[in-house]
Design an enzyme around this catalytic site. Structure first.
Site, PDB file in Angstrom:
ATOM      1  N   HIS B  49       0.819  -1.213   0.000  1.00  0.00           N
ATOM      2  CA  HIS B  49       0.000   0.000   0.000  1.00  0.00           C
ATOM      3  C   HIS B  49       0.857   1.269   0.000  1.00  0.00           C
ATOM      4  CE1 HIS B  49      -3.897   1.995   0.777  1.00  0.00           C
ATOM      5  NE2 HIS B  49      -3.111   2.925   1.287  1.00  0.00           N
ATOM      6  N   SER B  94      -9.105   3.369  -2.752  1.00  0.00           N
ATOM      7  CA  SER B  94      -9.890   2.167  -2.444  1.00  0.00           C
ATOM      8  C   SER B  94     -10.049   1.996  -0.943  1.00  0.00           C
ATOM      9  CB  SER B  94      -9.152   0.947  -2.998  1.00  0.00           C
ATOM     10  OG  SER B  94      -7.871   0.863  -2.425  1.00  0.00           O
ATOM     11  N   HIS B  95     -11.131   1.385  -0.529  1.00  0.00           N
ATOM     12  CA  HIS B  95     -11.295   0.944   0.853  1.00  0.00           C
ATOM     13  C   HIS B  95     -12.019  -0.400   0.808  1.00  0.00           C
ATOM     14  CE1 HIS B  95     -11.223   2.672   5.151  1.00  0.00           C
ATOM     15  NE2 HIS B  95     -10.022   2.440   4.711  1.00  0.00           N
ATOM     16  N   GLN B 240     -11.589   0.782  11.294  1.00  0.00           N
ATOM     17  CA  GLN B 240     -11.665   2.130  11.814  1.00  0.00           C
ATOM     18  C   GLN B 240     -13.114   2.600  11.834  1.00  0.00           C
ATOM     19  OE1 GLN B 240     -10.098   0.824   9.202  1.00  0.00           O
ATOM     20  NE2 GLN B 240      -8.685   2.326   8.367  1.00  0.00           N
TER      21      GLN B 240
END
Lengths: 224, 750
Positions: B49, B94-95, B240
């Site tokens: 990432h 992106s998530h 989160q």
């Protein structure tokens, strides 16, 4: 004409409201911060804009109703200064007791953003004099908690006194009797879920909201 | 140093996602064995990432420059010049993984993260967009995932007060175990007030603002072994949690501070939180950094520096201020009731030093942390080998359509093309009162107080990319370009969000390499550079019985500029009697076996259950020519409606125009083609436009003038028919609407 827009930390339609008022009234409103303890001198009109006041993790508008500036708004309303609460502003007015009833979570449990057709039920108010009696207008809604609730007696009283000003032409959020906007007893405080400040110019896709502000500007000019 | 060397066993290294070879590099970079905190920092900075270790070599090949590009990839977001001293700042990110585990919070924090990337650079966010991929609708988890993701996107964006104006949603079994949630934000700033991340000025204070740091999101680097820490509860990975109200406060506070000249550098704490923000700020500025971990605002008691450095708590920013400006900044953040803490200073050591409880707990040389980062040239299949691996062959026994109207009706009701009303009504699309168009080819927002507008479109056709990564990569860029032209916007630049599976498999690496090649080719020919982006790899899962790897999904977010929004066009048919034309490459006048037509088409899949054939190729020069012509005609005010031709082909394009305008049309086929090829083929670079009777003469005059460029010479016009009536291809418009609205209604309410 002195106008004021109250900004809570989570307000997000405050700029839109200020732009609409400036456009129609020809003069920039004063932006009032939630922690302020005074409104502008000789204020002629106060608007409570949409948004999420303090995050609205409690009931929408519940904390805002107890903020420092709301004491001043209540006092001004008691003196007869016109107050418009849109969306979160309506929720705040209801929580503050300036208008009866409550705005609950939408019947479908989902946020709803769409153009709403509204029937103008009373054209005898400061805010609606510029509409035709029985007219259907288009104003966007965008809310999660717009499901208007009051007990039957209150609803009957509102209807009987002509205080139901706007009604959804099509069921939108589960509101009792499809109520979209109501005024207080003196007709000077209007709370409505739809966003008239989003229907001011052709680029918005319609100008039906503009007439609300024009009505008010004219009413205030006549009274002055 | 509080080093406990015995902590770093091969198992611990493996749990941090580092290979033995990568750990050797750590030892090299550090010149000694790391402690656990240092290992954690290396592991996140060298993660895919943060380091782009598998993709970096190939990303370099993308064009990133143009006259109007102010800042390309490398900062928090890309910046382009939109004239009058203003800039548009945007990025897509992106998530995916968090959204599969906890769809509401995963999607919400995805929106929050991308908003921060944009306002960090000094822009007020003015529009959100998204690109969503879900598995098959009848997968047992999918309804829950769709509901959660959509509510999460809405819940965050609506509260923050940024309108969601564009997006796309696909369904495919390849996403059953790995949905994709890609969020994009566009903001506007003054071009001379852009904020960057490079920390400078030895001795300048480093300031932490926003929410407190908690233990949320310490996932990748979390230990399962008991000797890491006694409290097992603290190690449980969590997604989160987003707080849009705090984000709203953070936006207002940051923009208020940015209006002063107190800030030297600023960076949001996104993935890898305090670690990546502090390392990147120091590295970009070529300086060192010293932080006192005791001063980091903490949500919980007893947090270790390891947890603080790796937490992904949301709504936090790190900044370097000019000396002595702390009081001014503090007053602003206190007004907005946000945490404000000076947690360190810029140094000249070139090292990241962390102190905690009076001891130095981390001391890493930043040069080697960046320079020694792994970089992989992973093996990949050639295009020919890939085609064989993917078993892509020219189609045999291509069927025809027995009833075009019936096929159209079925297509319009399929999940792929069904109305997205259920989704978009959950997004506030007008907050800001500058939204000019949604639901058409591109979302359009006015630049506040001007006649300019920004058009935004998100695009990718994963089934094409899977069949032919190179052509699919080209097509994603070309479609974004087309969608922007269709509303009358000059396409300026793109952001990309590259979602792929495991790059250690040569066939997946082939998808990445060839898609990027195609994308780069398209960007060059269309003068449409990449200014920001994000890479999300390892999107594969066997957990839920779905296919293992996702379809390759290099999503494109395109941004274009409308010079005067009075010229804006939309897709709906406007009036009876308007002439309908197809604008398309000339070679499209007759069928050509080289050009596939029905390969990978929705029609083939939905009507015949066949997912096969080749992806439609894109002639980029013709694409550019068609775009130039459409823009010229829009600028001259000659078109009453414009719609690009994409999924489902010509018939679907016409149907969408009929539905948007609530009026039908009389249209005729081209007999050189089979009805299926003509009405449902997905050949590229095509637009359907309408011209009102009073504009026909001026329109014909321009057509008669002939092409203005080599590209435009490749493009021709064909009359398709006339707007009018209440049906299309033998189907009532009302019937099309009912079919189009039914899918989500029945799925969600049923």
């Amino acid at each position: 004409m002195n106008t004021a827009v109250v900004t809570f930390p989570g307000s997000n339609c405050d700029r839109d409201m200020m732009v609409a008022i400036a456009e129609v009234f020809g003069k920039q409103p004063t932006q009032v911060w939630h922690r302020d303890t005074a409104l502008p001198d000789r204020v002629d009109f106060i608007a409570l804009p949409g948004g999420f006041s303090y995050g609205d993790y409690l009931r929408s508008g519940a904390m805002a109703a107890n903020s420092p500036i709301m004491r001043e708004v209540k006092a001004a309303a008691a003196r007869g200064v016109p107050v418009l609460g849109v969306c979160n502003g309506f929720q705040v007015l209801a929580e503050a007791g300036l208008l009866p009833g409550a705005l609950m979570r939408n019947a479908g449990q989902r946020f709803v953003c769409r153009d709403a057709q509204l029937k103008v039920e009373n054209t005898q108010t400061l805010f609606t004099a510029g509409y035709e009696a029985g007219e259907t207008i288009t104003i966007p809604v965008a809310h999660h908690d717009g499901n208007y609730f009051a007990d039957e007696a209150t609803l009957d009283a509102l209807e009987g006194d002509g205080r139901v000003v706007f009604r959804y032409a099509h069921a939108t959020n589960g509101s009792r009797r499809d109520i979209a906007g109501i005024v207080n007893e003196s007709g000077t405080v209007l709370g409505m879920m739809p966003h008239p400040e989003r229907a001011i110019e052709a680029a918005h896709g319609g100008t039906d909201g503009r007439r609300l502000f024009e009505s008010l500007a004219r009413s205030l000019a006549e009274a002055a | 140093m509080a080093t406990n060397a015995s902590q770093i066993t091969p198992e611990v290294v493996e749990q941090h996602g580092l290979s033995p070879e990568e750990y050797e590099r750590v030892l090299n970079a550090l010149g000694r064995e790391p402690n656990l905190l240092e290992l954690g920092i290396f592991s996140v900075m060298w993660s895919e990432h943060c380091s782009y270790k598998s993709s970096r070599l190939h990303l370099k090949k993308l064009p990133t420059e143009a006259e109007w590009v102010i800042c390309g990839p490398g900062e928090n977001a890309g910046v382009i010049d939109i004239g009058d001293g203003q800039a548009a700042i945007f990025k897509m990110e992106s998530h995916n993984h968090p959204s599969y585990i906890e769809p509401y919070q995963g999607a919400a924090t995805g929106v929050g993260g991308i908003l921060r990337d944009v306002f960090t650079m000094g822009a007020r966010p003015v529009a959100n967009a998204n690109a969503l991929r879900f598995g098959r609708p009848d997968h047992p988890k999918m309804k829950h995932l769709v509901q959660g993701v959509v509510a999460g996107i809405g819940g965050y964006g609506n509260c923050v007060g940024v309108p969601t104006v564009a997006g796309e949603t696909n369904f495919d079994p390849a996403y059953d175990g790995n949905i994709l949630v890609n969020a994009m934000t566009v903001g506007v700033a003054d071009a001379d007030k852009i904020f960057y991340s490079a920390a400078t000025g030895v001795g300048n204070p480093i300031v932490y603002v926003g929410s407190k740091t908690g233990r949320d999101g310490i996932h990748g680097a979390t230990m399962a072994s008991a000797d890491f820490e006694e409290d097992a509860e603290a190690k449980r990975p969590t997604v989160q949690v987003g707080d849009p109200f705090t984000e709203k406060l953070l936006i207002e506070a940051c923009l208020e501070l940015m209006a002063t000249d107190a800030i030297v550098a600023i960076q949001d704490m996104g993935a890898a939180g305090l670690t990546s923000s502090s390392v990147e700020m120091a590295s970009n500025g070529g300086v060192g950094i010293r932080l006192k971990m005791d001063d980091v605002p903490q949500r919980e008691e007893g947090m270790t520096p390891y947890e603080m450095m790796l937490s992904e708590s949301q709504e936090r920013m790190l900044m370097v201020l000019k000396p002595g400006r702390e009081p001014q900044a503090r007053a602003i953040f206190e007004k907005w009731e946000l945490d404000f803490a000076v947690i360190g200073e810029v140094t000249d050591t070139g090292r990241m030093v962390l102190d905690f409880e009076g001891e130095t707990v981390c001391d890493i040389p930043l040069g080697p942390l960046a320079d020694d980062a792994p970089l992989y040239d992973r093996p990949y299949l050639s295009r020919e080998e890939y085609t064989q691996w993917a078993k892509i062959t020219p189609m045999k026994n291509v069927p025809d359509s027995a009833d075009v109207g019936a096929d159209l009706l079925k297509l319009m009701g399929s999940p792929a093309l069904a109305s997205r009303r259920w989704i978009f009504e959950q997004y506030d699309r007008q907050v800001g009162a500058d939204t000019l168009q949604t639901g058409g080819d591109a979302g359009v927002v006015r630049v506040h107080g001007t006649k300019k507008a920004l058009a935004i479109s998100t695009d990718c056709t994963p089934r094409y990319v899977h069949a032919d990564p190179y052509e699919g990569g080209k097509q994603a860029v070309a479609e974004a370009y087309r969608n922007l032209c269709a509303v009358g916007a000059k396409p300026l630049a793109i952001t990309n969000c590259l979602n792929f599976a495991n790059p250690q498999r040569p066939e997946i690496m082939a998808q990445i390499v060839h898609a990027l090649d195609g994308m780069g080719e398209a960007c060059r020919t269309l003068d449409f550079p990449v200014v920001s982006g994000n890479v999300s790899l390892y999107n594969e899962s066997k957990a839920t019985g779905g296919g293992s790897a996702i379809l390759p999904t290099p999503a494109i977010g395109g941004v274009g500029l409308v010079a005067d929004y009075d010229t804006l066009t939309s897709i709906g048919f406007k009036g009876e009697g308007d002439a309908i034309y197809l604008i398309a490459p000339e070679f499209w006048a007759k069928p050509d076996p080289v050009r596939s037509h029905l390969g990978k088409s929705l029609w083939l899949k939905e009507i015949h259950g066949r997912d096969e054939g080749r992806a439609p190729p894109v002639d980029l020069l013709a694409e550019r020519g068609a775009g130039e012509i459409v823009l010229r005609l829009i600028e001259e005010g000659l078109l009453s409606a414009v719609h690009d031709c994409s999924d489902g082909g010509l018939a679907v394009t016409l149907a969408e125009m009929a539905l948007a305008g609530n009026i039908g049309a009389e249209v005729t086929a081209n007999d050189a083609y089979t009805p299926a090829q003509w009405w449902f083929g997905e050949d590229q670079s095509r637009y359907v436009v309408t011209v009102s009777p009073d504009k026909v003469e001026a329109f014909n005059a321009i057509v008669a003038e002939g092409p203005e460029s080599e590209a435009a010479a490749l493009v021709g016009f064909r009359r398709l028919g006339t707007v009018g009536g209440d049906s299309l291809l033998g189907v009532e418009v009302d019937e099309l609407r009912a079919a189009n609205e039914a899918f989500f209604q029945e799925w969600m309410e049923g």
